[in-house]
Design a protein around this motif. Structure first.
Motif, short mmCIF file in Angstrom:
data_model
loop_
_atom_site.label_atom_id
_atom_site.label_comp_id
_atom_site.label_asym_id
_atom_site.label_seq_id
_atom_site.Cartn_x
_atom_site.Cartn_y
_atom_site.Cartn_z
N ALA A 1 -2.43 10.32 1.55
CA ALA A 1 -2.87 10.78 2.88
C ALA A 1 -1.73 11.31 3.74
N PHE B 1 -6.98 11.46 -2.38
CA PHE B 1 -7.19 10.20 -1.67
C PHE B 1 -7.55 9.10 -2.66
N ARG B 2 -6.74 8.05 -2.64
CA ARG B 2 -6.91 6.85 -3.46
C ARG B 2 -6.78 7.12 -4.97
N ASP C 1 -3.82 3.85 -1.49
CA ASP C 1 -3.71 5.31 -1.36
C ASP C 1 -2.25 5.73 -1.22
N ARG D 1 0.84 -1.20 0.00
CA ARG D 1 0.00 0.00 0.00
C ARG D 1 0.88 1.25 0.00
N TRP E 1 -0.69 5.60 4.31
CA TRP E 1 -1.97 5.62 5.01
C TRP E 1 -1.79 5.61 6.53
#
Length: 236
Positions: free
Chosen positions: A162, A185-186, A159, A107, A130
């Motif tokens: 963030a 975001f994302r 994401d 991620r 994140w």
């Protein structure tokens, strides 16, 4: 009496034609070898049994390109993640540098550093944006420590925005990114850059796709995006 005479003439003609046909058949059968007749019959029978000739399958190209790169060029393909399950990938010269199969994708922002002269990977790492520690600062140091003459290939999964701080955005912006400050975001994002030299203007270097609940392919995530292309190996 005339009808009877006419019928006799027709009958005689029919018998004469039958005799000629029989005689010709006898002559041809005597002249043409038996093997030739058998082969001809066999060929006629095999016409319907012959396999249909199919066009050959197209040759697979490096990194699954549709067409091959020119000689003395590097092939690349960057694919962002899609939702939670479809992991990001980075392919360079037909080698997966970052992928689920290699177990080195995660991620956040995934980065591969490649030595431009050799075409070989120097380092790969992902930075969770994140939760957890200050991975933005760690990522900034990773980028700045990349040697001159390197290619940097970056993709997001899930994401990447963030916890991305300004110093991280600035480091990527200095490499030529036009979209890093637009990341939301994302957002799905892919980017390739050079450190210490310039990439050709006509190659695909960056793409972004923002999350939009009205258009998202996945629940809460936009569709994955990709860029691909060929980089000449004589830029430096």
């Amino acid at each position: 009496m005339r009808p009877v005479a006419g019928n006799l003439v027709k009958l005689s003609g029919l018998m004469l034609a039958s005799g000629c046909a029989w005689y010709l058949g006898y002559v041809f059968a005597d002249i043409i070898p038996e093997d030739t007749v058998s082969i001809a019959i066999q060929n006629l029978q095999n016409i319907g049994e012959r396999p249909v000739i199919k066009a050959p399958l197209p040759k697979r190209q490096k990194c699954d390109h549709w067409s091959p790169c020119a000689p003395r060029s590097y092939a690349y393909r960057l694919l962002s993640g899609g939702g939670k399950e479809k992991m990001a990938k980075i392919c360079f010269e037909d080698e997966l540098l970052i992928s689920e199969q290699r177990g080195n994708v995660g991620r956040g922002i995934n980065i591969a550093i490649v030595n431009y002269k050799t075409g070989k990977v120097v380092s790969t790492k992902f930075f969770d944006m994140w939760e957890g520690a200050d991975f933005s600062g760690e990522m900034t140091a990773f980028i700045k420590d990349a040697p001159q003459g390197s290619l940097l290939l970056m993709v997001t999964h899930d994401d990447g925005s963030a916890r991305l701080k300004d110093d991280g955005k600035k480091a990527i912006e200095e490499l030529g990114s036009k979209e890093i400050r637009n990341m939301k975001f994302r957002s799905s994002w892919v980017f390739i850059a050079a450190k210490g030299f310039k990439l050709p203007d006509n190659i695909e270097k960056e793409k972004i796709n923002h999350s939009d609940n009205r258009k998202n392919r996945y629940s809460g995530w936009p569709a994955e995006i990709q860029i691909e292309g060929c980089i000449p190996d004589n830029l430096i």
